[in-house]
Design an enzyme around this catalytic site. Structure first.
Site, PDB file in Angstrom:
ATOM      1  N   LEU A  95      10.844   1.242   7.542  1.00 24.83           N
ATOM      2  CA  LEU A  95      10.299   1.686   6.261  1.00 24.83           C
ATOM      3  C   LEU A  95      10.957   3.014   5.929  1.00 24.83           C
ATOM      4  CD1 LEU A  95       8.024   1.165   4.087  1.00 24.83           C
ATOM      5  CD2 LEU A  95       6.843   3.030   5.249  1.00 24.83           C
ATOM      6  N   LYS A 138       6.488  -1.934   2.133  1.00 28.13           N
ATOM      7  CA  LYS A 138       5.262  -1.306   2.658  1.00 28.13           C
ATOM      8  C   LYS A 138       4.082  -2.267   2.479  1.00 28.13           C
ATOM      9  CE  LYS A 138       3.185   3.279   3.132  1.00 28.13           C
ATOM     10  NZ  LYS A 138       3.249   3.359   4.580  1.00 28.13           N
ATOM     11  N   GLU A 197      11.765   2.564  14.450  1.00 24.77           N
ATOM     12  CA  GLU A 197      10.864   3.622  13.960  1.00 24.77           C
ATOM     13  C   GLU A 197       9.617   3.643  14.819  1.00 24.77           C
ATOM     14  OE1 GLU A 197       9.493   2.757   9.973  1.00 24.77           O
ATOM     15  OE2 GLU A 197       9.391   0.621  10.409  1.00 24.77           O
ATOM     16  N   TYR A 214       0.824  -1.207   0.000  1.00 18.01           N
ATOM     17  CA  TYR A 214       0.000   0.000   0.000  1.00 18.01           C
ATOM     18  C   TYR A 214       0.854   1.250   0.000  1.00 18.01           C
ATOM     19  CZ  TYR A 214       0.795   1.043   4.984  1.00 18.01           C
ATOM     20  OH  TYR A 214       1.368   1.373   6.189  1.00 18.01           O
TER      21      TYR A 214
END
Ligand code: PDD
Length: 297
Positions: free
Chosen positions: A210, A154, A186, A39
């Protein structure tokens, strides 16, 4: 009516434009069965996409990484997004695009021969962070990073991220900051930055995080402001000593983290307040958005 969704926005599904309430997919879609999909989330300001090329490049990288073969070219994605923005209300929107491996008999292995991917895109109203939030900042909690080892993809398989975000909400915070083997990775749905002695530090871009589109953007902004950047492994023990902590994502833009695990962030005297590096970066980010808003068509 779907909980939390206002009105009945127009969405794109496999070549058709239709109201969200009429958009249906098979229960055998591999996105539904296995979370087997990719996505993107793209912000739109004044009906113009922000950094779309970078989002589409990341989309292609992620699709390639999980071997979803999709015949859509850059101009096809562009055409879908342009139409999606026009068909939906609001100058500021965020676009969600999902591509799954398609519909086939349930089997972990890829369908052979391959089936057509399922392509879905929708637009939601985008409310950039309020002035108040920019001034007060957000609270976060630390959590172990329990996700898989391909966080650079992702993927729609986001259970680790979902549980991490919920752990933050349950503790009255906005986001979880994740640590793996004692090092910062993250946020549940964001990249995290620390400031120490005037230097902006970020974790290395590898399979553990990411690469946010704002990751590159922050580097560009820092360079333009002559703020030195160090990309390196950041130990969890460094966090309490940080002068500032920042969070970036498509929907949160850049925000100051003012409390972590209920402890104020920053040096004595300024603890718990957004810091000077944040203020500079925030202004530069705003200038970029302003430029986009006022650009000639
Ligand atoms: N998430 N890391 C993770 C795990 C993310 O989910 C996101 C964004 C980011 C920041 O990437 P970007 O700057 O491209 O938004 C980093 C989106 C917003 C989401 O899942 O809704």
């Amino acid at each position: 009516m779907i909980q939390g969704v206002q009105g009945n926005p127009t969405v794109y599904l496999n070549g058709d434009w239709l109201p969200l309430s009429e958009a249906k997919i098979s229960v055998l879609d591999r996105g539904f069965i296995f979370g087997d999909g990719i996505y993107e989330v793209v912000p739109v300001y004044s009906k113009r996409t922000f950094r779309l090329e970078s989002h589409l490049a990341r989309l292609q990288r992620s699709l390639a990484a999980i071997q979803i073969h999709c015949s859509m070219q850059l101009q096809d994605w562009n055409a879908i997004f342009t139409e999606l923005i026009q068909r939906n209300k609001g100058d500021d929107q965020f676009l969600y695009l999902q591509v799954t491996r398609g519909v086939a008999k349930r089997d972990h292995a890829f369908p052979d021969p391959a089936v057509a991917p399922t392509i879905f895109a929708m637009s939601s109203p985008f409310h950039p962070p309020s002035q108040e939030l920019r001034e007060t900042g957000i609270s976060v909690v630390s959590q172990p990073d329990e996700r898989w080892l391909h966080c650079d993809i992702k993927s729609t398989a986001l259970l680790g991220n979902v549980l991490a975000r919920q752990a933050a909400i349950d503790r009255g915070a906005a986001e979880s900051v994740l640590f793996r083997d004692g090092f910062l990775t993250e946020g549940a749905a964001s990249n995290i930055w620390i400031v120490k002695d005037g230097i902006l530090h970020a974790p290395i871009k590898n399979h553990l995080i990411l690469e946010g589109i704002r990751y590159g953007l922050m580097q560009e902004i820092a360079e333009s402001l002559h703020i030195p950047v160090q990309i390196r492994r950041i130990r969890q023990q460094e966090i309490p000593q940080a002068d500032e902590l920042l969070l970036t994502s498509a929907t949160k833009e850049v925000l100051p983290i003012v409390r972590i695990d209920q402890r104020p962030v920053g040096p004595e005297g300024h603890a718990g307040k957004p810091g000077p590096i944040y203020q500079k970066i925030r202004q530069a980010y705003d200038r970029l958005i302003q430029k986009l808003r006022s650009a000639d068509q």
